[in-house]
Scaffold this active site. Structure first.
Site, short mmCIF file in Angstrom:
data_model
loop_
_atom_site.label_atom_id
_atom_site.label_comp_id
_atom_site.label_asym_id
_atom_site.label_seq_id
_atom_site.Cartn_x
_atom_site.Cartn_y
_atom_site.Cartn_z
N ARG A 111 1.67 -5.03 6.01
CA ARG A 111 1.10 -3.96 5.19
C ARG A 111 1.98 -2.73 5.29
O ARG A 111 2.30 -2.27 6.39
CB ARG A 111 -0.32 -3.61 5.67
CG ARG A 111 -0.94 -2.49 4.84
CD ARG A 111 -2.40 -2.26 5.19
NE ARG A 111 -3.01 -1.36 4.22
CZ ARG A 111 -4.27 -1.41 3.81
NH1 ARG A 111 -5.09 -2.32 4.31
NH2 ARG A 111 -4.74 -0.55 2.92
N HIS B 67 2.35 3.45 -9.00
CA HIS B 67 2.17 2.03 -9.34
C HIS B 67 3.33 1.54 -10.20
O HIS B 67 3.81 0.43 -10.06
CB HIS B 67 0.84 1.82 -10.07
CG HIS B 67 -0.34 2.23 -9.25
ND1 HIS B 67 -0.58 1.72 -8.00
CD2 HIS B 67 -1.35 3.12 -9.48
CE1 HIS B 67 -1.68 2.27 -7.50
NE2 HIS B 67 -2.15 3.13 -8.38
N ARG C 139 -11.90 2.78 -8.46
CA ARG C 139 -11.00 3.88 -8.80
C ARG C 139 -11.25 4.38 -10.22
O ARG C 139 -11.94 3.74 -11.01
CB ARG C 139 -9.55 3.42 -8.65
CG ARG C 139 -9.26 3.04 -7.22
CD ARG C 139 -7.80 2.76 -7.02
NE ARG C 139 -7.57 2.38 -5.62
CZ ARG C 139 -6.39 2.36 -5.05
NH1 ARG C 139 -5.31 2.66 -5.73
NH2 ARG C 139 -6.29 2.02 -3.78
N LEU D 210 10.69 -20.39 -4.65
CA LEU D 210 9.65 -19.58 -4.01
C LEU D 210 8.33 -19.73 -4.79
O LEU D 210 8.36 -19.73 -6.02
CB LEU D 210 10.11 -18.12 -4.06
CG LEU D 210 9.11 -17.04 -3.66
CD1 LEU D 210 8.92 -17.03 -2.14
CD2 LEU D 210 9.59 -15.67 -4.13
N ARG E 59 -0.86 9.59 -9.82
CA ARG E 59 -0.87 8.38 -8.99
C ARG E 59 -0.28 7.17 -9.72
O ARG E 59 0.38 6.33 -9.12
CB ARG E 59 -2.30 8.05 -8.55
CG ARG E 59 -2.85 8.97 -7.48
CD ARG E 59 -4.29 8.61 -7.17
NE ARG E 59 -4.41 7.26 -6.67
CZ ARG E 59 -4.23 6.89 -5.39
NH1 ARG E 59 -3.96 7.80 -4.48
NH2 ARG E 59 -4.34 5.63 -5.04
N ASP F 122 0.82 -1.21 0.00
CA ASP F 122 0.00 0.00 0.00
C ASP F 122 0.86 1.27 0.00
O ASP F 122 1.98 1.26 0.50
CB ASP F 122 -0.92 -0.01 1.23
CG ASP F 122 -2.09 0.94 1.07
OD1 ASP F 122 -2.40 1.30 -0.09
OD2 ASP F 122 -2.69 1.34 2.08
N GLY F 123 0.30 2.33 -0.55
CA GLY F 123 0.96 3.64 -0.49
C GLY F 123 1.51 4.12 -1.83
O GLY F 123 2.16 5.16 -1.88
N ARG G 295 -5.18 -2.04 8.57
CA ARG G 295 -6.37 -2.85 8.27
C ARG G 295 -5.98 -3.90 7.22
O ARG G 295 -4.93 -3.79 6.58
CB ARG G 295 -7.52 -1.98 7.79
CG ARG G 295 -7.20 -1.10 6.60
CD ARG G 295 -8.41 -0.28 6.16
NE ARG G 295 -8.01 0.69 5.17
CZ ARG G 295 -7.69 1.97 5.44
NH1 ARG G 295 -7.74 2.42 6.68
NH2 ARG G 295 -7.32 2.78 4.46
N THR G 296 -6.86 -4.89 7.06
CA THR G 296 -6.49 -5.98 6.16
C THR G 296 -7.22 -5.91 4.82
O THR G 296 -6.89 -6.66 3.90
CB THR G 296 -6.72 -7.36 6.82
OG1 THR G 296 -8.10 -7.44 7.21
CG2 THR G 296 -5.84 -7.53 8.05
N SER G 297 -8.20 -5.01 4.71
CA SER G 297 -8.81 -4.69 3.40
C SER G 297 -9.16 -5.93 2.55
O SER G 297 -8.80 -5.99 1.37
CB SER G 297 -7.89 -3.75 2.61
OG SER G 297 -7.63 -2.59 3.34
N TRP H 159 -11.80 -1.60 -8.24
CA TRP H 159 -12.53 -1.17 -9.45
C TRP H 159 -13.25 0.15 -9.22
O TRP H 159 -13.70 0.79 -10.17
CB TRP H 159 -13.57 -2.23 -9.85
CG TRP H 159 -12.97 -3.51 -10.34
CD1 TRP H 159 -12.94 -4.69 -9.65
CD2 TRP H 159 -12.32 -3.77 -11.58
NE1 TRP H 159 -12.30 -5.66 -10.40
CE2 TRP H 159 -11.92 -5.12 -11.59
CE3 TRP H 159 -12.03 -2.98 -12.71
CZ2 TRP H 159 -11.24 -5.70 -12.67
CZ3 TRP H 159 -11.36 -3.57 -13.78
CH2 TRP H 159 -10.98 -4.90 -13.74
C1 IPE Z 1 -1.66 0.26 -3.30
O1 IPE Z 1 -1.41 1.60 -3.38
C2 IPE Z 1 -1.77 -0.38 -4.65
C3 IPE Z 1 -3.15 -0.65 -5.06
C4 IPE Z 1 -4.21 -0.56 -4.33
C5 IPE Z 1 -3.32 -1.07 -6.43
P1 IPE Z 1 -2.60 2.65 -3.36
O2 IPE Z 1 -2.92 3.00 -4.75
O3 IPE Z 1 -3.73 2.17 -2.52
O4 IPE Z 1 -1.88 3.87 -2.67
P2 IPE Z 1 -2.50 4.85 -1.62
O5 IPE Z 1 -3.01 4.01 -0.47
O6 IPE Z 1 -3.62 5.56 -2.30
O7 IPE Z 1 -1.37 5.72 -1.25
C1 IPE Z 2 -5.48 -2.69 -0.54
O1 IPE Z 2 -5.15 -1.37 -0.64
C2 IPE Z 2 -5.44 -3.34 -1.86
C3 IPE Z 2 -4.12 -3.47 -2.47
C4 IPE Z 2 -2.98 -3.15 -1.93
C5 IPE Z 2 -4.12 -4.06 -3.77
P1 IPE Z 2 -6.25 -0.22 -0.75
O2 IPE Z 2 -5.51 1.04 -0.72
O3 IPE Z 2 -7.15 -0.47 -1.89
O4 IPE Z 2 -7.08 -0.43 0.59
P2 IPE Z 2 -7.96 0.57 1.42
O5 IPE Z 2 -9.01 1.07 0.48
O6 IPE Z 2 -7.06 1.66 1.88
O7 IPE Z 2 -8.50 -0.25 2.53
MG MG Z 3 -4.16 2.37 -0.54
#
Ligand code: IPE
Ligand code: IPE
Ligand code: MG
Length: 618
Positions: free
Chosen positions: A553, A404, A438, A496, A400, A387-388, A559-561, A436
């Site tokens: 994470r 990625h 997004r 792996l 953004r 994440d992030g 959170r585990t989302s 989806w």
């Molecule tokens: C995680 O990064 C990758 C995906 C969810 C595809 P984010 O795109 O969620 O990045 P932040 O949380 O908005 O920074």
């Molecule tokens: C979780 O990240 C999904 C992935 C890393 C692919 P999100 O950024 O989508 O999760 P939330 O919305 O912050 O919970």
């Molecule tokens: Mg995120």
């Protein structure tokens, strides 16, 4: 492609960068790595550079706005186009012989691409470019054939016919440059609603070119304008053919110049694009407008020589563009593939993993080795919510999708780190069933990035078995095919197991499993009263996936989302503040070290401590 020869003037620059780096090159600066050793190849690229500069200084200036690692490939492409133009343009050679020469050159190229080398320097550079960047040059065949065909007497009834003819000659070359950007991981992503803008922009570029080269074309008996454009100006066509500057010709030129200016002025076209390719396109538009100013200012001399903007005008466009592009490229690392072994054709999909020798993962650039973890403290399965990415990019003022893109380097790192420390299962959350929601553009970039990585196959010669977990029905079919292809290709690898979760949702996984069980019960294969947890687990999409020991994470969220709820029911949780693109294998090792210190209980009473924790605090 309508490049025109001009005399050589600038001295030859011998510092052609032919950098190669590992696919995982990261960092702020453009990756630079050991230079190719082959002096013939270096000389070949130098010739391509010189040829591009002589034929088309504007294109040469635009290529200079690209990162050093991409320039040689662009010179090779443009030099090829220029050589073909020259072969087709020789005025003292009769048309049939010119066509035969173009034919012979393109035939030789086809052969050279198959054998992976060439005795001709420009073809040698192009063959190397195609192999190095995995470019499929077959799309250029039409453009090359167009160069061969005699343009003499060619006429267009309307703009549509004109556009088709011009486009066939130039668009495939520009597309190769777009592929190059894609291969480097900086796609010239055009929003779908901007596609029409791009097409108009290309029209404007063609028209600018035709207006600039009016005198040369007329001298060669060509009038590359559609009747639809000429007819509103009675007498203009006849005057042009006779080389006579008249009020009708002046009005026609004024009209077409204004049209070209409107067509190349597309400010929204590059919105949301990576600033690197965006600067190249925006500067191309600026140069074309400067060129159109020169066309307008030329007056009657337009019919005697091609007008050029002054050095000062060009500098006014190019100096700030160079600063902008240097800044843009310094912000993001590129993916730079290494040279391809000779003998591998450009359209060959590349060496298959099967039968290929496996290699160890590349070491960490600082030479850091993994910590020693006792076997009984080592997790079997680490699952990561990466994440992030978005916030990483936003912090840097980037779109953004840049997050990625750059985040893929962290994926490489984790795989290398997992192999080095001896982890058995690594599962990565790449795209959730909730993602989806997004923006379409962001979704497209995420999925395109995955697709590109699958095509590049960075783990194929590592001992990594790749698998995919997720729903197949909403993803593009070619992506699903590529995911399954990699599963099949790496099925025999024993190191792996890397599971990528794409369009994965834990609830969806459980729901689908429940549905499969309900079906089995209906068919009398399962007795619902006897159903246990193990039976359920056996019906999961990947029944052999072990429980998650450590769920990590990044990105400062706790959170585990919807990630692996079945498997991670008893996982140790570990949250870190860094954004995913800033993470590398050392963070994975740190997570595993932290795990090795935890005491897991699984609901049992903890083992007696050797020391009293209360007395420790005293
Ligand atoms: C995680 O990064 C990758 C995906 C969810 C595809 P984010 O795109 O969620 O990045 P932040 O949380 O908005 O920074
Ligand atoms: C979780 O990240 C999904 C992935 C890393 C692919 P999100 O950024 O989508 O999760 P939330 O919305 O912050 O919970
Ligand atoms: Mg995120």
């Amino acid at each position: 492609m309508r490049t025109k020869p001009r005399p050589a003037s600038a001295p030859l620059d011998t510092s052609v960068p032919l950098d190669t780096a590992t696919p995982a090159s990261r960092g702020r600066a453009t990756p630079r790595a050991p230079k190719d050793q082959d002096p013939t190849l270096r000389a070949a690229y130098r010739l391509c550079r010189r040829t591009t500069r002589q034929h088309d200084p504007a294109i040469y200036a635009l290529i200079k706005l690209m990162p050093a690692t991409l320039r040689p490939a662009c010179w090779a492409l443009w030099a090829t186009a220029s050589v073909l133009d020259d072969l087709a343009d020789q005025p003292d050679v009769e048309p049939a012989r010119r066509a035969a020469r173009v034919e012979a050159w393109t035939g030789a190229l086809k052969h050279d691409l198959t054998v992976g080398t060439s005795a001709d320097p420009i073809r040698y550079a192009l063959v190397d470019t195609a192999g190095r960047w995995r470019l499929d040059l077959t799309s250029l065949r039409g453009a090359m054939a167009r160069t061969r065909d005699d343009a003499h007497g060619v006429r267009f009834p309307d703009w549509a016919a004109w556009r088709a003819w011009c486009g066939e000659g130039v668009v495939p070359w520009v597309d190769q440059v777009r592929h190059l950007f894609e291969r480097a991981g900086v796609p010239m992503t055009l929003r779908l609603d901007r596609q029409a803008d791009y097409e108009r922009f290309v029209d404007g570029a063609q028209l600018t070119d035709v207006l600039t080269d009016l005198s040369t074309d007329l001298a060669g008996g060509l009038l590359l304008l559609p009747r639809e454009a000429l007819e509103p100006f009675p007498g203009a066509e006849a005057d042009l053919v006779r080389g006579r500057w008249s009020p009708a010709v002046a009005a026609l030129v004024a009209e077409l110049t204004a049209l070209a200016r409107r067509q190349v002025t597309r400010p929204a076209m590059t919105r949301g694009m990576h600033p690197g390719p965006a600067t190249v396109l925006d500067t191309a538009a600026d140069l074309m407008r400067a060129q159109l100013d020169a066309v307008e200012a030329a007056g009657p001399t337009l019919l005697t020589r091609p007008p050029r903007p002054s050095v000062v005008t060009r500098a006014r466009v190019l100096v700030p563009a160079r600063l902008r592009s240097a800044l843009a490229w310094s912000l993001t690392p590129l993916t730079v593939p290494g040279p391809r072994p000779p003998g591998v054709g450009a359209s060959d999909p590349g060496p298959a993993a099967e039968g290929t020798r496996l290699r160890p993962p590349p070491p960490h650039p600082d030479g850091i080795r993994p910590p020693r973890i006792a076997a009984d403290q080592m997790p079997c399965h680490v699952a990561v919510i990466m994440d992030g990415n978005g916030r990483w990019a936003e912090r840097r003022g980037l779109p953004r999708h840049e997050g990625h893109r750059v985040g893929t380097a962290a994926v490489y790192e984790m795989v290398y780190g997992a192999l080095e420390i001896g982890l058995r299962h690594l599962t990565l959350y790449m795209f959730s069933t909730e993602n989806w929601k997004r923006d379409t553009e962001e979704i497209t970039t995420i999925l395109d990035t995955v697709r590109r990585e699958l095509d590049a196959g960075p783990f194929r010669d590592l001992n990594v078995r790749q698998r995919w977990s997720g729903r197949p029905d909403k993803l593009p079919q070619d992506l699903v095919d590529a995911l399954r292809r990699e599963e099949h290709r790496t099925r025999g690898h024993t190191g792996l197991t890397l599971t990528t979760c794409i369009d994965y949702g834990g609830r969806d996984e459980i729901t689908r499993t429940a549905a499969a069980l309900a079906q089995a019960a209906r068919e009398g294969e399962v007795d619902p009263h006897l159903l246990g947890e193990d039976d359920f687990a056996r019906h999961l999409p990947h029944p052999d996936m072990p429980d998650v020991d450590l769920l990590w994470r990044t990105g400062n969220e706790q959170r585990t989302s919807n990630f692996l709820p079945w498997h991670a029911a008893y996982a140790e949780l570990y949250f870190t503040p860094d954004y995913w693109p800033d993470s590398d294998r050392r963070d994975l090792w740190q997570a595993i070290t932290e795990y090795s210190r935890r005491q897991r209980r699984h609901g049992a009473v903890p083992a007696p401590l050797t020391r009293d924790p209360v007395s420790d605090n005293a």
